[in-house]
Design a protein around this motif. Sequence first.
Motif, PDB file in Angstrom:
ATOM      1  N   PRO A  43       0.872  -1.179   0.213  1.00 31.46           N
ATOM      2  CA  PRO A  43       0.057  -0.040   0.161  1.00 31.46           C
ATOM      3  C   PRO A  43       0.896   1.159   0.063  1.00 31.46           C
ATOM      4  CG  PRO A  43      -0.275  -1.100   1.911  1.00 31.46           C
ATOM      5  CD  PRO A  43       0.722  -1.964   1.257  1.00 31.46           C
ATOM      6  N   ALA A  44       0.146   2.571  -0.451  1.00 36.54           N
ATOM      7  CA  ALA A  44       1.159   3.657  -0.638  1.00 36.54           C
ATOM      8  C   ALA A  44       0.276   4.588   0.025  1.00 36.54           C
ATOM      9  CB  ALA A  44       1.182   4.156  -1.941  1.00 36.54           C
ATOM     10  N   GLY A  45       0.778   5.522   0.261  1.00 40.70           N
ATOM     11  CA  GLY A  45       0.049   6.580   1.119  1.00 40.70           C
ATOM     12  C   GLY A  45       0.409   6.638   2.653  1.00 40.70           C
ATOM     13  N   ASN A  46      -0.490   7.507   3.411  1.00 44.57           N
ATOM     14  CA  ASN A  46      -0.042   7.526   4.868  1.00 44.57           C
ATOM     15  C   ASN A  46      -0.617   6.498   5.662  1.00 44.57           C
ATOM     16  OD1 ASN A  46      -2.871   7.717   5.158  1.00 44.57           O
ATOM     17  ND2 ASN A  46      -2.934   9.987   5.463  1.00 44.57           N
ATOM     18  N   ALA A  47      -0.218   6.649   6.923  1.00 40.01           N
ATOM     19  CA  ALA A  47      -0.455   5.172   7.877  1.00 40.01           C
ATOM     20  C   ALA A  47      -1.913   4.869   7.789  1.00 40.01           C
ATOM     21  CB  ALA A  47       0.061   5.342   8.924  1.00 40.01           C
ATOM     22  N   ALA A  51      -3.359   1.396   6.507  1.00 36.39           N
ATOM     23  CA  ALA A  51      -4.239   0.367   7.266  1.00 36.39           C
ATOM     24  C   ALA A  51      -5.598   0.013   6.925  1.00 36.39           C
ATOM     25  CB  ALA A  51      -4.451   1.171   8.856  1.00 36.39           C
ATOM     26  N   GLN A  52      -6.132   0.921   6.103  1.00 39.24           N
ATOM     27  CA  GLN A  52      -7.466   0.695   5.410  1.00 39.24           C
ATOM     28  C   GLN A  52      -7.232  -0.248   4.172  1.00 39.24           C
ATOM     29  OE1 GLN A  52      -8.843   4.626   4.593  1.00 39.24           O
ATOM     30  NE2 GLN A  52      -9.931   4.850   6.583  1.00 39.24           N
ATOM     31  N   GLN A  53      -6.249  -0.257   3.389  1.00 37.35           N
ATOM     32  CA  GLN A  53      -5.872  -0.989   2.457  1.00 37.35           C
ATOM     33  C   GLN A  53      -5.740  -2.419   2.818  1.00 37.35           C
ATOM     34  OE1 GLN A  53      -2.909   0.725   0.313  1.00 37.35           O
ATOM     35  NE2 GLN A  53      -4.294   2.037  -1.010  1.00 37.35           N
ATOM     36  N   ILE A  54      -4.939  -2.329   4.116  1.00 39.29           N
ATOM     37  CA  ILE A  54      -4.450  -4.079   4.511  1.00 39.29           C
ATOM     38  C   ILE A  54      -5.725  -4.365   4.956  1.00 39.29           C
ATOM     39  CG2 ILE A  54      -3.468  -5.056   6.497  1.00 39.29           C
ATOM     40  CD1 ILE A  54      -1.132  -2.994   5.989  1.00 39.29           C
ATOM     41  N   GLN A  55      -6.691  -3.658   5.816  1.00 34.54           N
ATOM     42  CA  GLN A  55      -8.003  -4.129   6.414  1.00 34.54           C
ATOM     43  C   GLN A  55      -8.982  -4.669   5.138  1.00 34.54           C
ATOM     44  OE1 GLN A  55      -9.570  -1.089   8.638  1.00 34.54           O
ATOM     45  NE2 GLN A  55      -8.419  -1.554  10.423  1.00 34.54           N
ATOM     46  N   GLN A  56      -8.700  -3.976   4.097  1.00 33.23           N
ATOM     47  CA  GLN A  56      -9.922  -4.361   2.874  1.00 33.23           C
ATOM     48  C   GLN A  56      -9.247  -5.729   2.520  1.00 33.23           C
ATOM     49  OE1 GLN A  56      -9.835  -1.350  -0.447  1.00 33.23           O
ATOM     50  NE2 GLN A  56     -11.729  -2.360  -1.103  1.00 33.23           N
ATOM     51  N   GLN A  57      -7.867  -5.795   2.325  1.00 32.62           N
ATOM     52  CA  GLN A  57      -7.243  -6.979   1.771  1.00 32.62           C
ATOM     53  C   GLN A  57      -7.394  -8.019   2.549  1.00 32.62           C
ATOM     54  OE1 GLN A  57      -3.145  -5.931   1.265  1.00 32.62           O
ATOM     55  NE2 GLN A  57      -3.337  -4.848  -0.517  1.00 32.62           N
ATOM     56  N   VAL A  58      -7.479  -8.003   3.778  1.00 29.02           N
ATOM     57  CA  VAL A  58      -7.652  -9.084   4.880  1.00 29.02           C
ATOM     58  C   VAL A  58      -9.395  -9.454   4.873  1.00 29.02           C
ATOM     59  CG1 VAL A  58      -7.865  -9.503   7.290  1.00 29.02           C
ATOM     60  CG2 VAL A  58      -5.912  -8.496   6.396  1.00 29.02           C
TER      61      VAL A  58
END
Length: 80
Positions: A43-47, A51-58
């Motif tokens: 993921p790129a961008g701020n923290a 976190a939101q991208q990782i949550q979406q992937q999970v």
Amino acid sequence: MRIAFGLIGLLIALFIVAKLAGRSAQVLTQPVAVPGAPAASQPAGNARQQAQQIQQQVRQQYEQAMQEMQKQRQALEEAQ
């Protein structure tokens, strides 16, 4: 003579500890890959965005796993 050997031993021990600390610091500063996600899709961008991208992937991986379990359960029920 004893003092010289003591100092040499102490310097060698300090050198070894410094090397090990440097290696562990390198390991801690490396980015962590998300399990199950390709390394290129970090993921790129701020923290917060990360976190939101990782949550979406999970969440997506969880839903895929649940769908797979439902398919397997249906296949087992049909086989019986």
